[in-house]
Enzyme design. Sequence first.
Site, PDB file in Angstrom:
ATOM      1  N   HIS A 240     -44.021 -42.578 -14.292  1.00 22.07           N
ATOM      2  CA  HIS A 240     -44.999 -41.671 -14.906  1.00 22.07           C
ATOM      3  C   HIS A 240     -44.385 -40.342 -15.314  1.00 22.07           C
ATOM      4  O   HIS A 240     -45.102 -39.356 -15.513  1.00 22.07           O
ATOM      5  CB  HIS A 240     -46.175 -41.443 -13.928  1.00 22.07           C
ATOM      6  CG  HIS A 240     -46.969 -42.695 -13.699  1.00 22.07           C
ATOM      7  ND1 HIS A 240     -47.827 -42.856 -12.632  1.00 22.07           N
ATOM      8  CD2 HIS A 240     -46.993 -43.865 -14.378  1.00 22.07           C
ATOM      9  CE1 HIS A 240     -48.375 -44.065 -12.692  1.00 22.07           C
ATOM     10  NE2 HIS A 240     -47.870 -44.704 -13.732  1.00 22.07           N
TER      11      HIS A 240
ATOM     12  N   CYS B 266     -42.099 -29.756 -26.247  1.00 22.93           N
ATOM     13  CA  CYS B 266     -43.006 -29.265 -27.292  1.00 22.93           C
ATOM     14  C   CYS B 266     -43.739 -30.434 -27.939  1.00 22.93           C
ATOM     15  O   CYS B 266     -43.113 -31.407 -28.382  1.00 22.93           O
ATOM     16  CB  CYS B 266     -42.203 -28.513 -28.367  1.00 22.93           C
ATOM     17  SG  CYS B 266     -43.231 -28.023 -29.763  1.00 22.93           S
TER      18      CYS B 266
HETATM   19  N1  APR Z   1     -49.082 -41.965   4.784  1.00 20.76           N
HETATM   20  C1  APR Z   1     -49.561 -43.160   4.321  1.00 20.76           C
HETATM   21  N2  APR Z   1     -50.432 -43.260   3.279  1.00 20.76           N
HETATM   22  C2  APR Z   1     -50.857 -42.104   2.714  1.00 20.76           C
HETATM   23  C3  APR Z   1     -50.408 -40.832   3.142  1.00 20.76           C
HETATM   24  C4  APR Z   1     -49.485 -40.794   4.232  1.00 20.76           C
HETATM   25  N3  APR Z   1     -49.008 -39.638   4.718  1.00 20.76           N
HETATM   26  N4  APR Z   1     -51.027 -39.880   2.381  1.00 20.76           N
HETATM   27  C5  APR Z   1     -51.829 -40.534   1.509  1.00 20.76           C
HETATM   28  N5  APR Z   1     -51.723 -41.858   1.701  1.00 20.76           N
HETATM   29  C6  APR Z   1     -52.346 -42.924   0.918  1.00 20.76           C
HETATM   30  C7  APR Z   1     -53.806 -42.702   0.596  1.00 20.76           C
HETATM   31  O1  APR Z   1     -54.613 -43.371   1.544  1.00 20.76           O
HETATM   32  C8  APR Z   1     -53.964 -43.315  -0.799  1.00 20.76           C
HETATM   33  O2  APR Z   1     -54.528 -44.626  -0.747  1.00 20.76           O
HETATM   34  O3  APR Z   1     -51.675 -42.890  -0.337  1.00 20.76           O
HETATM   35  C9  APR Z   1     -52.544 -43.409  -1.350  1.00 20.76           C
HETATM   36  C10 APR Z   1     -52.334 -42.583  -2.603  1.00 20.76           C
HETATM   37  O4  APR Z   1     -53.096 -43.188  -3.633  1.00 20.76           O
HETATM   38  P1  APR Z   1     -53.413 -42.336  -4.951  1.00 20.76           P
HETATM   39  O5  APR Z   1     -53.891 -40.986  -4.563  1.00 20.76           O
HETATM   40  O6  APR Z   1     -54.287 -43.201  -5.813  1.00 20.76           O
HETATM   41  O7  APR Z   1     -51.999 -42.135  -5.641  1.00 20.76           O
HETATM   42  P2  APR Z   1     -51.191 -43.179  -6.514  1.00 20.76           P
HETATM   43  O8  APR Z   1     -51.413 -44.566  -6.038  1.00 20.76           O
HETATM   44  O9  APR Z   1     -49.800 -42.678  -6.561  1.00 20.76           O
HETATM   45  O10 APR Z   1     -51.861 -42.993  -7.975  1.00 20.76           O
HETATM   46  C11 APR Z   1     -51.263 -43.676  -9.052  1.00 20.76           C
HETATM   47  O11 APR Z   1     -52.668 -42.477 -10.607  1.00 20.76           O
HETATM   48  O12 APR Z   1     -53.622 -40.474 -11.242  1.00 20.76           O
HETATM   49  C12 APR Z   1     -52.605 -41.357 -11.500  1.00 20.76           C
HETATM   50  O13 APR Z   1     -50.564 -40.803 -12.501  1.00 20.76           O
HETATM   51  C13 APR Z   1     -51.272 -40.692 -11.304  1.00 20.76           C
HETATM   52  O14 APR Z   1     -49.221 -41.657 -10.463  1.00 20.76           O
HETATM   53  C14 APR Z   1     -50.606 -41.511 -10.200  1.00 20.76           C
HETATM   54  C15 APR Z   1     -51.331 -42.836 -10.293  1.00 20.76           C
END
Ligand code: APR
EC number: 2.3.1.286
Length: 238
Positions: free
Chosen positions: A114, A122
């Site tokens: 990503h 720009c």
């Molecule tokens: N240890 C284990 N799990 C964790 C921790 C931790 N310390 N902190 C958070 N989590 C888990 C949460 O429970 C959650 O399910 O990590 C997960 C993160 O999920 P998202 O917030 O959805 O992030 P991600 O999967 O990276 O999102 C994917 O979505 O918005 C777009 O571009 C953005 O790259 C991102 C993509």
Amino acid sequence: MISDWLNSSRYTVIFTGAGMSTESGLPDFRSANQGMWQQKDPSRVASIEALNNNVEEFMDFYRKRVIRVKEYGPHKGHRLLSEWEKRGLVKSIITQNVDGFHQKAGSEHVAELHGTLQTVFCNSCGKVFNSEEYANGIYQCTTCGGYLRPSVVLFGEMLPEEPFNIAFEEAARAELFIVLGSSLSVTPANQFPLIAKENGAQLVIVNQEETPLDRFADQVIHDRKIGDVLVEWDRLLK
Ligand code: APR
């Protein structure tokens, strides 16, 4: 034991999401209590429409994120993954994260699906700048006066080809594929664990909350922090 799998696997690939960086102090997106998309509508601040039609809020949202990734840095979990790469235990990292913390921790083979907040470019002439400018609220290209935007994939945009192709190859080669801190809710990134599984890999998911791919995993670890899990595995590695 997963540490046994790590010791015996000839090709281990790590796949990380925002949950990998919450222990560094960065909020994730969808965690029930602290996720950014609980407070903000991503279509208003992180989409191509927002860049074109809601530019003030877009710029402010990303300026704050750029400042944050410069204030915070990798934690022990990032550093362990970097050590394991140097010891040959991990071949590569596929990350959805744009914070650059894996590289800051010393990991070299990182595919950023990503993009990254480390640079901006720009929107008119394409010239690339360090995101320092953005942190200081400079949003205009010094060359042509166009809008600067972060080098991240916005909702509604295609993923960059090179990291996508690398991630596809790495997932297909993996003997062991470990997901760390992703809700696995965003395509096409969430296809890589399935590609690994379809090509014979053992699939491990470490995520505090359940994910839609848990049922395909050989091992799932919920309700534990990634940093603690990685430290525990590290103690059991040869
Ligand atoms: N240890 C284990 N799990 C964790 C921790 C931790 N310390 N902190 C958070 N989590 C888990 C949460 O429970 C959650 O399910 O990590 C997960 C993160 O999920 P998202 O917030 O959805 O992030 P991600 O999967 O990276 O999102 C994917 O979505 O918005 C777009 O571009 C953005 O790259 C991102 C993509």
